[in-house]
Design a protein around this motif. Sequence first.
Motif, PDB file in Angstrom:
ATOM      1  N   MET A 183       0.831  -1.200   0.000  1.00 17.76           N
ATOM      2  CA  MET A 183       0.000   0.000   0.000  1.00 17.76           C
ATOM      3  C   MET A 183       0.870   1.256   0.000  1.00 17.76           C
ATOM      4  O   MET A 183       0.547   2.239  -0.641  1.00 17.76           O
ATOM      5  CB  MET A 183      -0.936  -0.014   1.203  1.00 17.76           C
ATOM      6  N   TYR A 184       1.975   1.232   0.749  1.00 20.92           N
ATOM      7  CA  TYR A 184       2.893   2.347   0.776  1.00 20.92           C
ATOM      8  C   TYR A 184       4.234   1.892   0.218  1.00 20.92           C
ATOM      9  O   TYR A 184       4.637   0.747   0.406  1.00 20.92           O
ATOM     10  CB  TYR A 184       3.098   2.864   2.201  1.00 20.92           C
ATOM     11  N   SER A 185       4.946   2.825  -0.449  1.00 17.63           N
ATOM     12  CA  SER A 185       6.266   2.496  -0.955  1.00 17.63           C
ATOM     13  C   SER A 185       7.245   2.372   0.209  1.00 17.63           C
ATOM     14  O   SER A 185       6.987   2.841   1.323  1.00 17.63           O
ATOM     15  CB  SER A 185       6.746   3.575  -1.917  1.00 17.63           C
ATOM     16  N   SER A 186       8.397   1.764  -0.071  1.00 19.88           N
ATOM     17  CA  SER A 186       9.409   1.596   0.966  1.00 19.88           C
ATOM     18  C   SER A 186       9.890   2.942   1.482  1.00 19.88           C
ATOM     19  O   SER A 186      10.103   3.127   2.684  1.00 19.88           O
ATOM     20  CB  SER A 186      10.590   0.792   0.402  1.00 19.88           C
ATOM     21  N   ILE A 187      10.046   3.922   0.571  1.00 21.03           N
ATOM     22  CA  ILE A 187      10.505   5.252   0.977  1.00 21.03           C
ATOM     23  C   ILE A 187       9.471   5.929   1.877  1.00 21.03           C
ATOM     24  O   ILE A 187       9.819   6.560   2.875  1.00 21.03           O
ATOM     25  CB  ILE A 187      10.784   6.127  -0.263  1.00 21.03           C
ATOM     26  N   THR A 188       8.199   5.782   1.525  1.00 18.61           N
ATOM     27  CA  THR A 188       7.138   6.368   2.350  1.00 18.61           C
ATOM     28  C   THR A 188       7.156   5.772   3.748  1.00 18.61           C
ATOM     29  O   THR A 188       7.006   6.484   4.755  1.00 18.61           O
ATOM     30  CB  THR A 188       5.762   6.141   1.714  1.00 18.61           C
ATOM     31  N   LYS A 189       7.327   4.453   3.841  1.00 16.86           N
ATOM     32  CA  LYS A 189       7.404   3.788   5.147  1.00 16.86           C
ATOM     33  C   LYS A 189       8.578   4.335   5.957  1.00 16.86           C
ATOM     34  O   LYS A 189       8.468   4.578   7.159  1.00 16.86           O
ATOM     35  CB  LYS A 189       7.554   2.272   4.969  1.00 16.86           C
ATOM     36  N   LYS A 190       9.714   4.526   5.279  1.00 19.57           N
ATOM     37  CA  LYS A 190      10.897   5.043   5.970  1.00 19.57           C
ATOM     38  C   LYS A 190      10.644   6.437   6.533  1.00 19.57           C
ATOM     39  O   LYS A 190      11.025   6.745   7.666  1.00 19.57           O
ATOM     40  CB  LYS A 190      12.086   5.079   5.009  1.00 19.57           C
ATOM     41  N   VAL A 191      10.016   7.279   5.730  1.00 19.18           N
ATOM     42  CA  VAL A 191       9.761   8.655   6.160  1.00 19.18           C
ATOM     43  C   VAL A 191       8.804   8.681   7.349  1.00 19.18           C
ATOM     44  O   VAL A 191       9.060   9.354   8.355  1.00 19.18           O
ATOM     45  CB  VAL A 191       9.192   9.485   4.994  1.00 19.18           C
ATOM     46  N   ILE A 192       7.693   7.952   7.251  1.00 15.82           N
ATOM     47  CA  ILE A 192       6.710   7.945   8.331  1.00 15.82           C
ATOM     48  C   ILE A 192       7.307   7.331   9.595  1.00 15.82           C
ATOM     49  O   ILE A 192       7.106   7.840  10.703  1.00 15.82           O
ATOM     50  CB  ILE A 192       5.439   7.187   7.905  1.00 15.82           C
ATOM     51  N   MET A 193       8.051   6.235   9.438  1.00 13.73           N
ATOM     52  CA  MET A 193       8.672   5.609  10.592  1.00 13.73           C
ATOM     53  C   MET A 193       9.694   6.546  11.233  1.00 13.73           C
ATOM     54  O   MET A 193       9.809   6.623  12.458  1.00 13.73           O
ATOM     55  CB  MET A 193       9.351   4.302  10.190  1.00 13.73           C
ATOM     56  N   SER A 194      10.415   7.286  10.410  1.00  8.49           N
ATOM     57  CA  SER A 194      11.410   8.220  10.931  1.00  8.49           C
ATOM     58  C   SER A 194      10.755   9.372  11.676  1.00  8.49           C
ATOM     59  O   SER A 194      11.232   9.796  12.734  1.00  8.49           O
ATOM     60  CB  SER A 194      12.271   8.759   9.782  1.00  8.49           C
TER      61      SER A 194
ATOM     62  N   LEU B 144      10.182  -3.239   7.092  1.00  4.62           N
ATOM     63  CA  LEU B 144      11.307  -2.773   6.290  1.00  4.62           C
ATOM     64  C   LEU B 144      12.527  -3.665   6.472  1.00  4.62           C
ATOM     65  O   LEU B 144      13.274  -3.903   5.521  1.00  4.62           O
ATOM     66  CB  LEU B 144      11.654  -1.325   6.669  1.00  4.62           C
ATOM     67  N   PHE B 145      12.723  -4.169   7.666  1.00  8.22           N
ATOM     68  CA  PHE B 145      13.859  -5.057   7.921  1.00  8.22           C
ATOM     69  C   PHE B 145      13.766  -6.299   7.048  1.00  8.22           C
ATOM     70  O   PHE B 145      14.739  -6.680   6.387  1.00  8.22           O
ATOM     71  CB  PHE B 145      13.902  -5.450   9.400  1.00  8.22           C
ATOM     72  N   PHE B 146      12.613  -6.923   7.029  1.00  4.71           N
ATOM     73  CA  PHE B 146      12.459  -8.146   6.240  1.00  4.71           C
ATOM     74  C   PHE B 146      12.456  -7.844   4.739  1.00  4.71           C
ATOM     75  O   PHE B 146      12.934  -8.659   3.945  1.00  4.71           O
ATOM     76  CB  PHE B 146      11.196  -8.892   6.651  1.00  4.71           C
ATOM     77  N   GLN B 147      11.940  -6.684   4.355  1.00  2.00           N
ATOM     78  CA  GLN B 147      12.011  -6.301   2.946  1.00  2.00           C
ATOM     79  C   GLN B 147      13.464  -6.102   2.519  1.00  2.00           C
ATOM     80  O   GLN B 147      13.870  -6.535   1.437  1.00  2.00           O
ATOM     81  CB  GLN B 147      11.216  -5.017   2.709  1.00  2.00           C
ATOM     82  N   ASN B 148      14.235  -5.445   3.365  1.00  2.34           N
ATOM     83  CA  ASN B 148      15.644  -5.228   3.058  1.00  2.34           C
ATOM     84  C   ASN B 148      16.429  -6.537   3.052  1.00  2.34           C
ATOM     85  O   ASN B 148      17.339  -6.729   2.246  1.00  2.34           O
ATOM     86  CB  ASN B 148      16.266  -4.254   4.063  1.00  2.34           C
ATOM     87  N   GLN B 149      16.076  -7.423   3.991  1.00  2.00           N
ATOM     88  CA  GLN B 149      16.741  -8.715   4.035  1.00  2.00           C
ATOM     89  C   GLN B 149      16.471  -9.510   2.767  1.00  2.00           C
ATOM     90  O   GLN B 149      17.346 -10.214   2.259  1.00  2.00           O
ATOM     91  CB  GLN B 149      16.261  -9.516   5.256  1.00  2.00           C
ATOM     92  N   ALA B 150      15.253  -9.403   2.245  1.00  2.23           N
ATOM     93  CA  ALA B 150      14.891 -10.137   1.032  1.00  2.23           C
ATOM     94  C   ALA B 150      15.625  -9.581  -0.187  1.00  2.23           C
ATOM     95  O   ALA B 150      15.947 -10.315  -1.128  1.00  2.23           O
ATOM     96  CB  ALA B 150      13.386 -10.062   0.803  1.00  2.23           C
ATOM     97  N   ALA B 151      15.894  -8.247  -0.144  1.00  2.00           N
ATOM     98  CA  ALA B 151      16.575  -7.625  -1.272  1.00  2.00           C
ATOM     99  C   ALA B 151      18.093  -7.664  -1.098  1.00  2.00           C
ATOM    100  O   ALA B 151      18.801  -8.331  -1.831  1.00  2.00           O
ATOM    101  CB  ALA B 151      16.094  -6.185  -1.433  1.00  2.00           C
ATOM    102  N   ARG B 152      18.554  -6.991  -0.068  1.00  2.00           N
ATOM    103  CA  ARG B 152      19.982  -6.975   0.259  1.00  2.00           C
ATOM    104  C   ARG B 152      20.125  -6.422   1.671  1.00  2.00           C
ATOM    105  O   ARG B 152      19.320  -5.606   2.099  1.00  2.00           O
ATOM    106  CB  ARG B 152      20.773  -6.105  -0.717  1.00  2.00           C
ATOM    107  N   PRO B 153      21.133  -6.856   2.423  1.00  2.00           N
ATOM    108  CA  PRO B 153      21.311  -6.390   3.800  1.00  2.00           C
ATOM    109  C   PRO B 153      21.665  -4.909   3.824  1.00  2.00           C
ATOM    110  O   PRO B 153      22.688  -4.497   3.318  1.00  2.00           O
ATOM    111  CB  PRO B 153      22.482  -7.231   4.321  1.00  2.00           C
TER     112      PRO B 153
ATOM    113  N   SER C  91      16.541   9.830   6.442  1.00  2.00           N
ATOM    114  CA  SER C  91      15.399   9.208   5.781  1.00  2.00           C
ATOM    115  C   SER C  91      14.362  10.219   5.315  1.00  2.00           C
ATOM    116  O   SER C  91      13.611   9.956   4.383  1.00  2.00           O
ATOM    117  CB  SER C  91      14.730   8.186   6.719  1.00  2.00           C
ATOM    118  N   ILE C  92      14.314  11.387   5.973  1.00  4.30           N
ATOM    119  CA  ILE C  92      13.356  12.414   5.533  1.00  4.30           C
ATOM    120  C   ILE C  92      14.025  13.429   4.602  1.00  4.30           C
ATOM    121  O   ILE C  92      13.450  14.468   4.294  1.00  4.30           O
ATOM    122  CB  ILE C  92      12.711  13.145   6.735  1.00  4.30           C
ATOM    123  N   GLY C  93      15.250  13.091   4.178  1.00  6.93           N
ATOM    124  CA  GLY C  93      15.896  13.882   3.139  1.00  6.93           C
ATOM    125  C   GLY C  93      16.987  14.819   3.600  1.00  6.93           C
ATOM    126  O   GLY C  93      17.580  15.530   2.779  1.00  6.93           O
TER     127      GLY C  93
END
Length: 219
Positions: free
Chosen positions: A1-12, A75-84, A181-183
Amino acid sequence: MYSSITKKVIMSLAGLFLITFLLVHLGLNLVLLFDKTRETFNLASHFMGTNPVVKILEVVLFGGFIIHILWGVILFFQNQAARPQGYAIGTNSQESIFSKYMIHTGALVFVFLVIHLIDFWVKSRFIGGVPEMNIGGVMYEDLGALVLTKFADPVYSGMYVLLLLFMGFHLDHAFQSALQSIGINHSKYTPFFKALSRFLAVVITVGYITIPLAIYFNI
């Protein structure tokens, strides 16, 4: 529903809000060390527990915790699936060893949060049994006495200090990572924010650790 970047910003943003809360909460708790009567601490605790505005902020706070934890895990598991990699943007965040273990220290901070809420917030709001004291002819919950009793136990205080150290490790990377993360990621300013992140981590951690140690050793 949200992009990875959006999740990072909101979480930050949620993380920055939580850091602000930690500083405010620390100021309140340190009052207990300077007022042996416990009256100021108990009055402040009563205000925090009954003021409608604070209650609304309390809901926002819990929402911040939930968002920060839930999306951090996702995000941790998404990053693990892609690259550490950590959740911060840029290479500076990878210089800290703590950035590699954010999910682990985060899990321990969650354990600390659960223990803290059960021992104080849940007992005060729902379970009851908190001692009371008379202040100006009015009976108030004596949360100060509850804190003193808990931290007089060496096992409890030791566990608390250990978990607070892990919280410090988590915070060491958290502030600078959230800003990136928020730029806010500039070669000129990033070193400053990195130093500020470490400063905040040390101040918050040492401040909180001082409380159980001062109580246990009756300083």
